[in-house]
Write a protein that holds these residues in place. Structure first.
Motif: not given
Length: 458
Positions: A361, A364, A366-368
């Protein structure tokens, strides 16, 4: 001043009718027994406290004394009927009113049918000799028997999951269950409750199970009653399952992975998950078969995977050829022995793999984002059968390798993919480190003659 103890036995009397209360301690606990006569038969009932015993004694004396009063007023035809009725039941040592109540209840059960005919049927089929067994007793006995017979743990676990629920819902004598009750139970089965958000907030929803699952439950229940019948826990002409239909299955859509999609999955899969993926995709073993497979049954020298009857769904042993690209994969992971699948929670590992196919992402890191490849039910096996049939052009050969029938292979997998797509599928191989490569036709052809020779019937 101490309270005067009540003397025993205590007698409750109305006219000539009486009931006697005895003090009868049991296992160190206080208990009381009420005794009275109904005709010539002596009756008894035990109570844990005196007050309940006294209430019962008074009720029985009152009821019986009223009955005596009515008898005194009988005359003519009524008196003759009473005398004949009393004589008719005298050999069984029961009171006339008890016989009348039992007759009434039996007629209700028969919905007005002949009680004598029912008794003749009962005697002719020797139903009085059939042991009284509950569903739970028969279920537990059958599981123990099948375990002693050496049936697979997977089969026993399946029976426990299905019949454990059935036994829990039917805590009665097994002979008392009707076909209509079994049908209603199967029809009412639902999936495990899941949370659903709606306009009125979060609520729990339990969806009906599929007809395929319902038929699997039906088969388990039928197995239980067949066992009960074989053990003579049911009448020899018991046929209640005839009232339970097979539900029509919806045609399952065959979903497969493309070579590109499967390569993407392999590129992000945990190393311990890879053997499960490649054996399913390039050898066509069922997920449950792979989960029970031991490395001792994977022979890279002979080029075959042995699927023993003890782990096969069909309970039939088969040999599955190891494709050239599969051999390259297995050479990286194979062991002398031990389980092929060492992941405690396979479902979670697959979920992590699918999630990892999503792009990062940008908002972010840290997210997908949404996964690029979605997991599809039974798609590894479906993919193998589809690509393998396109490669060898023989439904019979693929059926031998997959442990299925040629008719099923031909019906579900014919003409789903092209020859070129099949060649690409069976060329997916590991490269250096974590890279994947597609084997060139010349590299595949080194072992292709052996691979295409098909499986060996075992």
């Amino acid at each position: 001043m101490s309270k005067k103890k009540k003397a025993f036995p205590k007698v409750v009397r109305i006219g000539q009718t009486r009931a006697t209360i005895y003090k009868t301690p049991s296992n160190g606990s206080e208990a009381f027994t009420v005794a009275w006569y109904e005709g010539s038969a002596r009756k008894r009932k035990m109570f844990a406290d005196l007050e309940a015993a006294e209430q019962h004694a008074n009720a029985m004396v009152n009821n019986l004394s009223q009955g005596e009063a009515k008898i005194v007023r009988l005359s003519g035809a009524e008196l003759l009927a009473y005398v004949r009725g009393k004589d008719a039941v005298a050999e069984f040592g029961i009171a006339l009113d008890s016989a009348a109540i039992e007759y009434r209840d039996a007629k209700r059960l028969l919905r007005g049918g002949s009680l004598l005919e029912a008794a003749r049927y009962y005697a002719a089929n020797r139903l009085q000799e059939i042991p009284r067994k509950t569903v739970t007793e028969v279920y537990e006995e059958m599981l123990a028997t099948k375990r002693a017979e050496g049936l697979s743990e997977r089969y026993l676990e399946d029976l426990k999951a299905r019949l454990g629920k059935f036994a829990g819902d039917f805590q009665v004598q097994i002979a008392a269950i009707s076909g209509s009750e079994i049908k209603a139970w199967l029809q009412g089965l639902k999936r495990q409750e899941i949370k659903s958000k709606g306009t009125n907030g979060e609520r729990k929803v339990a969806e009906p199970i599929s007809n395929r699952t319902r038929n699997n439950f039906r088969l388990a229940v039928q197995t239980l009653f067949a066992y009960a019948k074989a053990q003579k826990y049911l009448a020899k002409n018991w046929n209640e399952m005839e009232a339970v239909p097979l539900w029509k299955n919806k045609e399952e859509e065959v979903e497969i992975f493309t070579a590109e999609e499967f390569s993407t999955l392999l590129g992000v899969a945990e190393s311990k998950l890879v053997p499960f993926l490649v054996i399913g995709a390039f050898a066509g073993l069922r997920s449950a078969e792979i989960e029970r497979l031991d490395w001792r049954k994977v022979n890279l020298v002979t080029g075959y995977i042995t699927v023993d009857a003890s782990i096969a769904k069909t309970n039939s042993r088969r040999l599955v050829p190891i494709a050239p690209n599969l051999k390259l994969w297995l050479m990286k992971y194979a062991k002398a022995s031990g389980p092929v699948v060492e992941i405690p929670n396979l479902s979670n590992a697959v979920g992590r793999m699918v999630k990892a196919t999503g792009p990062v992402d940008p908002q972010d890191p840290s997210k997908r984002l949404a996964p690029a490849v979605q997991w599809r039910h039974n798609a590894l096996r479906h993919s193998f059968c589809s690509y393998r049939l396109a490669e060898v052009k023989s439904a019979a050969q693929v059926a031998l390798e997959a442990g299925n029938s040629p008719q099923m292979i031909f019906k579900h997998y014919r003409e789903l993919v092209t020859d070129a797509e099949a060649k690409k599928w069976f060329s997916i191989a590991p490269g250096e480190e974590s890279d994947l490569i597609y084997l060139k036709p010349a590299e595949v052809s080194k072992d292709v003659a052996v691979h295409n020779a098909g499986s060996v019937a075992a």
